[in-house]
Design a protein around this motif. Structure first.
Motif, mmCIF file in Angstrom:
data_model
loop_
_atom_site.group_PDB
_atom_site.id
_atom_site.type_symbol
_atom_site.label_atom_id
_atom_site.label_comp_id
_atom_site.label_asym_id
_atom_site.label_seq_id
_atom_site.Cartn_x
_atom_site.Cartn_y
_atom_site.Cartn_z
ATOM 1 N N TYR A 94 -13.315 -0.574 -13.027
ATOM 2 C CA TYR A 94 -14.461 -0.407 -12.138
ATOM 3 C C TYR A 94 -13.966 -0.444 -10.691
ATOM 4 N N GLN A 95 -14.815 -0.010 -9.781
ATOM 5 C CA GLN A 95 -14.470 -0.099 -8.376
ATOM 6 C C GLN A 95 -14.399 -1.566 -7.951
ATOM 7 N N VAL A 102 -22.034 -7.634 -6.727
ATOM 8 C CA VAL A 102 -22.816 -8.571 -7.543
ATOM 9 C C VAL A 102 -23.221 -9.794 -6.731
ATOM 10 N N TYR A 103 -22.378 -10.194 -5.786
ATOM 11 C CA TYR A 103 -22.734 -11.333 -4.930
ATOM 12 C C TYR A 103 -23.918 -10.976 -4.025
ATOM 13 N N TYR A 104 -23.851 -9.801 -3.403
ATOM 14 C CA TYR A 104 -24.956 -9.381 -2.542
ATOM 15 C C TYR A 104 -26.248 -9.245 -3.340
ATOM 16 N N ARG A 105 -26.114 -8.857 -4.593
ATOM 17 C CA ARG A 105 -27.297 -8.703 -5.438
ATOM 18 C C ARG A 105 -27.893 -10.044 -5.840
ATOM 19 N N ILE A 106 -27.044 -11.017 -6.154
ATOM 20 C CA ILE A 106 -27.567 -12.299 -6.625
ATOM 21 C C ILE A 106 -28.256 -13.078 -5.513
ATOM 22 N N VAL A 107 -27.805 -12.909 -4.268
ATOM 23 C CA VAL A 107 -28.453 -13.626 -3.164
ATOM 24 C C VAL A 107 -29.808 -13.022 -2.817
ATOM 25 N N GLU A 108 -30.150 -11.891 -3.419
ATOM 26 C CA GLU A 108 -31.465 -11.296 -3.211
ATOM 27 C C GLU A 108 -32.539 -11.978 -4.056
ATOM 28 N N GLY A 109 -32.154 -12.910 -4.913
ATOM 29 C CA GLY A 109 -33.142 -13.641 -5.693
ATOM 30 C C GLY A 109 -32.905 -13.658 -7.185
ATOM 31 N N VAL A 113 -26.150 -11.872 -12.496
ATOM 32 C CA VAL A 113 -25.932 -10.446 -12.245
ATOM 33 C C VAL A 113 -24.629 -10.047 -12.927
ATOM 34 N N SER A 114 -24.694 -9.018 -13.750
ATOM 35 C CA SER A 114 -23.542 -8.578 -14.522
ATOM 36 C C SER A 114 -23.106 -7.176 -14.110
ATOM 37 N N VAL A 115 -21.862 -6.865 -14.413
ATOM 38 C CA VAL A 115 -21.321 -5.523 -14.207
ATOM 39 C C VAL A 115 -20.993 -4.960 -15.585
ATOM 40 N N ALA A 116 -21.558 -3.807 -15.911
ATOM 41 C CA ALA A 116 -21.415 -3.252 -17.259
ATOM 42 C C ALA A 116 -21.134 -1.760 -17.184
ATOM 43 N N PRO A 117 -20.276 -1.252 -18.077
ATOM 44 C CA PRO A 117 -20.043 0.197 -18.137
ATOM 45 C C PRO A 117 -21.265 0.911 -18.679
ATOM 46 N N VAL A 118 -21.411 2.175 -18.323
ATOM 47 C CA VAL A 118 -22.564 2.950 -18.764
ATOM 48 C C VAL A 118 -22.579 3.100 -20.277
ATOM 49 N N THR A 119 -21.406 3.260 -20.883
ATOM 50 C CA THR A 119 -21.303 3.449 -22.326
ATOM 51 C C THR A 119 -20.432 2.372 -22.946
ATOM 52 N N HIS A 120 -20.693 2.075 -24.235
ATOM 53 C CA HIS A 120 -19.873 1.122 -24.973
ATOM 54 C C HIS A 120 -18.520 1.756 -25.298
ATOM 55 N N VAL A 181 -28.349 -6.051 -13.958
ATOM 56 C CA VAL A 181 -27.091 -5.444 -14.389
ATOM 57 C C VAL A 181 -26.761 -4.283 -13.457
ATOM 58 N N LEU A 182 -25.541 -4.253 -12.957
ATOM 59 C CA LEU A 182 -25.044 -3.137 -12.166
ATOM 60 C C LEU A 182 -24.163 -2.276 -13.062
ATOM 61 N N GLU A 183 -24.509 -1.015 -13.199
ATOM 62 C CA GLU A 183 -23.762 -0.118 -14.075
ATOM 63 C C GLU A 183 -22.688 0.640 -13.292
ATOM 64 N N TYR A 184 -21.682 1.091 -14.009
ATOM 65 C CA TYR A 184 -20.630 1.891 -13.394
ATOM 66 C C TYR A 184 -20.020 2.807 -14.447
ATOM 67 N N LYS A 185 -19.428 3.875 -13.971
ATOM 68 C CA LYS A 185 -18.679 4.778 -14.839
ATOM 69 C C LYS A 185 -17.221 4.337 -14.823
ATOM 70 N N THR A 186 -16.664 4.178 -15.998
ATOM 71 C CA THR A 186 -15.318 3.634 -16.111
ATOM 72 C C THR A 186 -14.277 4.535 -15.444
ATOM 73 N N ILE A 187 -13.302 3.888 -14.822
ATOM 74 C CA ILE A 187 -12.168 4.581 -14.228
ATOM 75 C C ILE A 187 -11.049 4.608 -15.261
ATOM 76 N N PRO A 188 -10.589 5.788 -15.667
ATOM 77 C CA PRO A 188 -9.535 5.853 -16.702
ATOM 78 C C PRO A 188 -8.259 5.158 -16.231
ATOM 79 N N ARG A 189 -7.905 4.103 -16.925
ATOM 80 C CA ARG A 189 -6.670 3.396 -16.636
ATOM 81 C C ARG A 189 -6.056 2.932 -17.948
ATOM 82 N N SER A 190 -4.774 2.721 -17.935
ATOM 83 C CA SER A 190 -4.057 2.341 -19.153
ATOM 84 C C SER A 190 -3.922 0.825 -19.218
ATOM 85 N N TYR A 191 -4.488 0.252 -20.300
ATOM 86 C CA TYR A 191 -4.401 -1.183 -20.514
ATOM 87 C C TYR A 191 -3.956 -1.458 -21.944
#
Length: 298
Positions: A94-95, A102-109, A113-120, A181-191
């Motif tokens: 992810y970026q 997520v920090y800026y989002r949680i202080v909004e109330g 707050v989670s970060v999740a990929p768009v697809t499993h 939940v904040l969604e994101y499109k995965t960045i292709p990386r080798s793990y």
């Protein structure tokens, strides 16, 4: 808070990125690394970073390999900040700016707050979350996540419900607090792929979660009970039909009716026992069940 088990190839780079982001945006913070009995050079690589930044790194060493959920519970008990990040995995697909998003989002109330990929990523994950979301009572739908941030109120609420947490995401979802939940499109990386040992712990956690946080097991048992009850009732009706229509063997009808009635009562008793067992399981998970060997400051 970071979970660590045999990640010597990734832990140094991950900590460098996290420390760099936090050091530029927060006046004070602490990084808690929960070492789940690593047997490689992960700890050696962490200690090599002690002069990287002004932050303090606390290393929680588990006494034996106890899995993700139990180990992270130990880390939560040591945390003291108003907000706590939970990094279950060191893969960054992810970026990196999302760590602050997520920090800026949680202080909004929000409280979680989670970060999740768009697809499993895996079919097994799709199946698990599909079953869990269908049979659980939570209004929040669970999904694969990379990391999350919690408020202190969320931590206090969750751990007041249960001191031993078989599945944190489910407990957070059932805490009654506001989530996002904040969604994101995965960045292709080798793990590196997850090892077999991690897969065993995940499968065990998934099974425990479905039993504790959903009524799926109870529904399955009741369904089987109903099917078997119908079969025994059919046997009884069939025995009566044979008795009045043909010339059965002496004592056969009485024996079949007795067996059918006995099994019908047995199935009802089993359904009640299963329900009580599910309640006992919930009470058992109110105990604290982790062992910590030491806590070191780096």
């Amino acid at each position: 808070m970071i979970y660590l088990h045999n990640e010597e190839d990734r832990i140094a780079g991950f900590l460098q990125k996290i420390i760099g982001i936090l050091d530029q945006n927060f006046q004070s913070f602490e990084i808690i690394v929960v070492n789940d009995c690593s047997t490689d050079n992960s700890i050696k690589n962490i200690k090599a970073l002690k002069d990287l930044a002004s932050s303090h790194i606390s290393l929680v060493n588990m006494s034996l390999h106890q899995g993700l959920e139990v180990s992270m519970t130990a880390g939560i008990d040591l945390s003291m900040g108003d907000f706590v990040y939970e990094f279950d995995d060191l893969a960054i697909d992810y970026q990196e700016s999302m760590i602050l998003d997520v920090y800026y989002r949680i202080v909004e109330g929000f409280d979680i707050v989670s970060v999740a990929p768009v697809t499993h990523n895996a079919l097994s994950s799709k199946l698990f979350y599909s079953l869990f979301n269908r049979y659980s009572k939570s209004k929040y739908k669970l999904r694969s996540e990379r990391f999350r941030i919690l408020s202190r109120r969320a931590i206090n609420r969750a751990y007041s419900i249960s001191k031993s947490i078989p599945y944190r995401k489910a407990l957070y979802a059932n805490s009654g607090l506001k989530m996002d939940v904040l969604e994101y499109k995965t960045i292709p990386r080798s793990y590196p792929r997850s090892n077999k040992e991690k897969g065993i712990f995940r499968n065990k956690m998934a099974l425990n979660s479905l039993i504790i946080y959903t009524n799926l097991a109870f529904r399955i048992s009741i369904g089987i009970t109903i099917v078997l009850f119908c079969l025994t009732m059919f046997s009884g009706i069939y025995a009566c039909a044979i008795y009045f229509s043909e010339r059965p063997i002496e004592g056969w009808t009485t024996t079949i009716l007795l067996i059918s009635g006995s099994f019908s009562g047995l199935f009802f008793i089993l359904a009640i026992i299963i329900k009580y067992l599910s309640l006992i399981v919930e009470l058992i998970y109110s105990k604290k069940t982790y062992l910590v060997e030491s806590v070191d400051k780096i």
